[in-house]
Scaffold this active site. Sequence first.
Site, PDB file in Angstrom:
ATOM      1  N   GLY A 178      -8.271   0.647   4.818  1.00 20.80           N
ATOM      2  CA  GLY A 178      -7.149   0.794   3.884  1.00 20.80           C
ATOM      3  C   GLY A 178      -6.696  -0.558   3.375  1.00 20.80           C
ATOM      4  O   GLY A 178      -7.156  -1.596   3.849  1.00 20.80           O
TER       5      GLY A 178
ATOM      6  N   GLY B   3      -3.210  -2.902   2.088  1.00 24.84           N
ATOM      7  CA  GLY B   3      -1.765  -3.076   1.967  1.00 24.84           C
ATOM      8  C   GLY B   3      -1.509  -4.229   1.020  1.00 24.84           C
ATOM      9  O   GLY B   3      -2.447  -4.781   0.440  1.00 24.84           O
ATOM     10  N   SER B   4      -0.242  -4.596   0.872  1.00 28.92           N
ATOM     11  CA  SER B   4       0.054  -5.650  -0.099  1.00 28.92           C
ATOM     12  C   SER B   4      -0.374  -7.027   0.401  1.00 28.92           C
ATOM     13  O   SER B   4      -0.558  -7.941  -0.391  1.00 28.92           O
ATOM     14  CB  SER B   4       1.542  -5.652  -0.425  1.00 28.92           C
ATOM     15  OG  SER B   4       2.283  -5.830   0.753  1.00 28.92           O
TER      16      SER B   4
ATOM     17  N   THR C  67      -6.480  -6.445   3.324  1.00 27.91           N
ATOM     18  CA  THR C  67      -7.306  -5.258   3.519  1.00 27.91           C
ATOM     19  C   THR C  67      -7.574  -5.081   5.010  1.00 27.91           C
ATOM     20  O   THR C  67      -7.833  -6.057   5.713  1.00 27.91           O
ATOM     21  CB  THR C  67      -8.659  -5.449   2.791  1.00 27.91           C
ATOM     22  OG1 THR C  67      -8.375  -5.810   1.451  1.00 27.91           O
ATOM     23  CG2 THR C  67      -9.495  -4.194   2.817  1.00 27.91           C
ATOM     24  N   VAL C  68      -7.486  -3.843   5.474  1.00 26.86           N
ATOM     25  CA  VAL C  68      -7.777  -3.575   6.889  1.00 26.86           C
ATOM     26  C   VAL C  68      -9.173  -2.975   6.997  1.00 26.86           C
ATOM     27  O   VAL C  68      -9.513  -2.013   6.298  1.00 26.86           O
ATOM     28  CB  VAL C  68      -6.726  -2.633   7.513  1.00 26.86           C
ATOM     29  CG1 VAL C  68      -7.061  -2.331   8.969  1.00 26.86           C
ATOM     30  CG2 VAL C  68      -5.336  -3.256   7.419  1.00 26.86           C
TER      31      VAL C  68
ATOM     32  N   LYS D 242      -7.419  -7.096   9.979  1.00 27.19           N
ATOM     33  CA  LYS D 242      -6.613  -7.222   8.758  1.00 27.19           C
ATOM     34  C   LYS D 242      -6.938  -8.572   8.128  1.00 27.19           C
ATOM     35  O   LYS D 242      -6.579  -9.626   8.664  1.00 27.19           O
ATOM     36  CB  LYS D 242      -5.123  -7.131   9.091  1.00 27.19           C
ATOM     37  CG  LYS D 242      -4.244  -7.200   7.865  1.00 27.19           C
ATOM     38  CD  LYS D 242      -2.841  -6.728   8.197  1.00 27.19           C
ATOM     39  CE  LYS D 242      -2.029  -6.492   6.963  1.00 27.19           C
ATOM     40  NZ  LYS D 242      -0.926  -5.571   7.189  1.00 27.19           N
TER      41      LYS D 242
ATOM     42  N   ASP E 235      10.110  -4.925   9.410  1.00 24.17           N
ATOM     43  CA  ASP E 235       9.532  -4.084   8.346  1.00 24.17           C
ATOM     44  C   ASP E 235       9.139  -2.719   8.910  1.00 24.17           C
ATOM     45  O   ASP E 235       8.037  -2.224   8.675  1.00 24.17           O
ATOM     46  CB  ASP E 235       8.335  -4.804   7.720  1.00 24.17           C
ATOM     47  CG  ASP E 235       8.014  -4.274   6.316  1.00 24.17           C
ATOM     48  OD1 ASP E 235       8.874  -3.586   5.727  1.00 24.17           O
ATOM     49  OD2 ASP E 235       6.901  -4.545   5.821  1.00 24.17           O
TER      50      ASP E 235
HETATM   51  N1  LIG Z   1      -4.859  -1.113  13.754  1.00 29.54           N
HETATM   52  C1  LIG Z   1      -5.251  -0.220  12.837  1.00 29.54           C
HETATM   53  N2  LIG Z   1      -6.125   0.756  13.143  1.00 29.54           N
HETATM   54  C2  LIG Z   1      -6.508   1.663  12.216  1.00 29.54           C
HETATM   55  N3  LIG Z   1      -6.081   1.680  10.939  1.00 29.54           N
HETATM   56  C3  LIG Z   1      -5.214   0.731  10.566  1.00 29.54           C
HETATM   57  C4  LIG Z   1      -4.754  -0.268  11.481  1.00 29.54           C
HETATM   58  N4  LIG Z   1      -3.874  -1.065  10.831  1.00 29.54           N
HETATM   59  C5  LIG Z   1      -3.795  -0.588   9.574  1.00 29.54           C
HETATM   60  N5  LIG Z   1      -4.599   0.478   9.399  1.00 29.54           N
HETATM   61  C6  LIG Z   1      -4.736   1.258   8.162  1.00 29.54           C
HETATM   62  O1  LIG Z   1      -4.977   0.348   7.101  1.00 29.54           O
HETATM   63  C7  LIG Z   1      -4.175   0.683   5.969  1.00 29.54           C
HETATM   64  C8  LIG Z   1      -3.541  -0.565   5.391  1.00 29.54           C
HETATM   65  O2  LIG Z   1      -2.671  -1.128   6.330  1.00 29.54           O
HETATM   66  P1  LIG Z   1      -1.737  -2.348   5.981  1.00 29.54           P
HETATM   67  O3  LIG Z   1      -0.951  -2.691   7.210  1.00 29.54           O
HETATM   68  O4  LIG Z   1      -2.538  -3.428   5.367  1.00 29.54           O
HETATM   69  O5  LIG Z   1      -0.841  -1.791   4.801  1.00 29.54           O
HETATM   70  P2  LIG Z   1       0.537  -0.995   4.756  1.00 29.54           P
HETATM   71  O6  LIG Z   1       1.328  -1.246   6.004  1.00 29.54           O
HETATM   72  O7  LIG Z   1       0.222   0.415   4.380  1.00 29.54           O
HETATM   73  O8  LIG Z   1       1.252  -1.668   3.521  1.00 29.54           O
HETATM   74  P3  LIG Z   1       2.001  -3.071   3.458  1.00 29.54           P
HETATM   75  O9  LIG Z   1       1.251  -4.068   4.285  1.00 29.54           O
HETATM   76  O10 LIG Z   1       1.961  -3.371   2.011  1.00 29.54           O
HETATM   77  O11 LIG Z   1       3.362  -2.820   3.979  1.00 29.54           O
HETATM   78  C9  LIG Z   1      -3.163   1.698   6.422  1.00 29.54           C
HETATM   79  O12 LIG Z   1      -3.428   2.864   5.687  1.00 29.54           O
HETATM   80  C10 LIG Z   1      -3.406   1.944   7.872  1.00 29.54           C
HETATM   81  O13 LIG Z   1      -3.511   3.317   8.100  1.00 29.54           O
END
Ligand SMILES: Nc1ncnc2c1ncn2[C@@H]1O[C@H](COP(=O)(O)OP(=O)(O)OP(=O)(O)O)[C@@H](O)[C@H]1O
Length: 417
Positions: A16, A18-19, A22-23, A36, A130
Amino acid sequence: MARKIGSRYTAHQILGRGSAGTVWLGEGPEGPVAIKLLREDLASDQELVSRFVQERTALLGLEHPHVVSVRDLVVDGNDLALVMDLVRGTDLRTRLDRERRLAPEAAVAVVADVADGLAAAHAAGVVHRDVKPENVLLDMQGPLGPGGAHPALLTDFGVAKLIDTPRRTRATKIIGTPDYLAPEIVEGLPPRASVDIYALATVLYELLAGFTPFGGGHPGAVLRRHVTETVVPLPGIPDELWQLLVQCLAKAPASRLRASELGARLRELLPMLAGIGPLDVDEPDAERETDEPEEAATAPGGATPTGEPVRRRGAVPLVPGAKPADSNRDTHTSMRVPAPDELAGGARGTARAPRASGAPRPGSARNRATARRRRLALGVGAAALVAAVGVGTWLTTGGDEGDTGPQDTRDSAPASP
Ligand SMILES: Nc1ncnc2c1ncn2[C@@H]1O[C@H](COP(=O)(O)OP(=O)(O)OP(=O)(O)O)[C@@H](O)[C@H]1O
């Protein structure tokens, strides 16, 4: 499309975006991990890189069943990455989008887990800053708990703090996600543990109602509501649960419960919530969602800087130019702290009062003329606030102004309120 991250990790597949980056689903010496990878422009920011290294101990130190642990930090050429425990499941936002609202027992079970994770963090002197459904992951491989809820884990610890470096923002700017921001942050106070409690109570309200208590419309209006409006009761909510919510959404930080108390009190409520279905609450009047920003934007001095439509949740991405490819969620905002008179202006009459199913809609035709008069009367106050909201200005300027800088949350913000 595998790629190496540092010498020890391989990223295989995008989970996925986020801002902030990329994860990836990845592999390390000890098995599968989530990686991440921060955006390139962040990774090339020397100040952020050194902050990343300085924060190593705080970021790696948190171990709790309801916290997603950061296992490693990688600084390698253009790559800046956090290596985390992999959670096989989904995030709470996705579940909420799918189900619209959760039954009280499941909602409380999820929030009790997060409260326990927060309690561990606060005890270690770490404030999350957050807390929101996007940052709660549901472990679908974990055992089913009360109400059929999977274990919930809080993620993204330390990321807000990393991004919120003194060069990027100033003490007079707000960083966070508007719907979940505690009133004291809006008023310019440093974030303490109690801001996480307020945000978590907002999440609980949202899980029960399907919308946040003070969200909707222009971000400036959302911030104002946090400071000036009281939360409106949800029809059908058990009184004990409502009292807990009200206490944790208190404007005065000291009146809120601590995370450990909140977790314990929520768990005590679980047996009495068993079998209660999702609350029968209609979405608040959609009219305000569209009218308020429009009027604010056309009021003198109140134009949105970009002219873009104002979206329902949140405001602008945490970092410049962030456009999550697989998400239309708005997450973060950065604004000037409004002055007291700006916060006082136009406070009345904008509460998102939830309606019991079938109750008259406040925005129905017979109420529209009154609502319109009311909004016009509010125009001046709203315009003053909106003019004060420099959405994204520091992002585009780089924010190198003045710099009294936000306080380091660990040093200046004790975990106890
Ligand atoms: N440890 C993890 N294990 C599995 N999936 C994850 C993990 N961390 C994040 N993800 C997935 O990756 C996606 C992006 O996560 P990320 O934390 O970058 O963004 P966000 O929290 O949705 O947005 P923002 O960082 O903008 O607040 C999410 O949809 C989340 O479900």
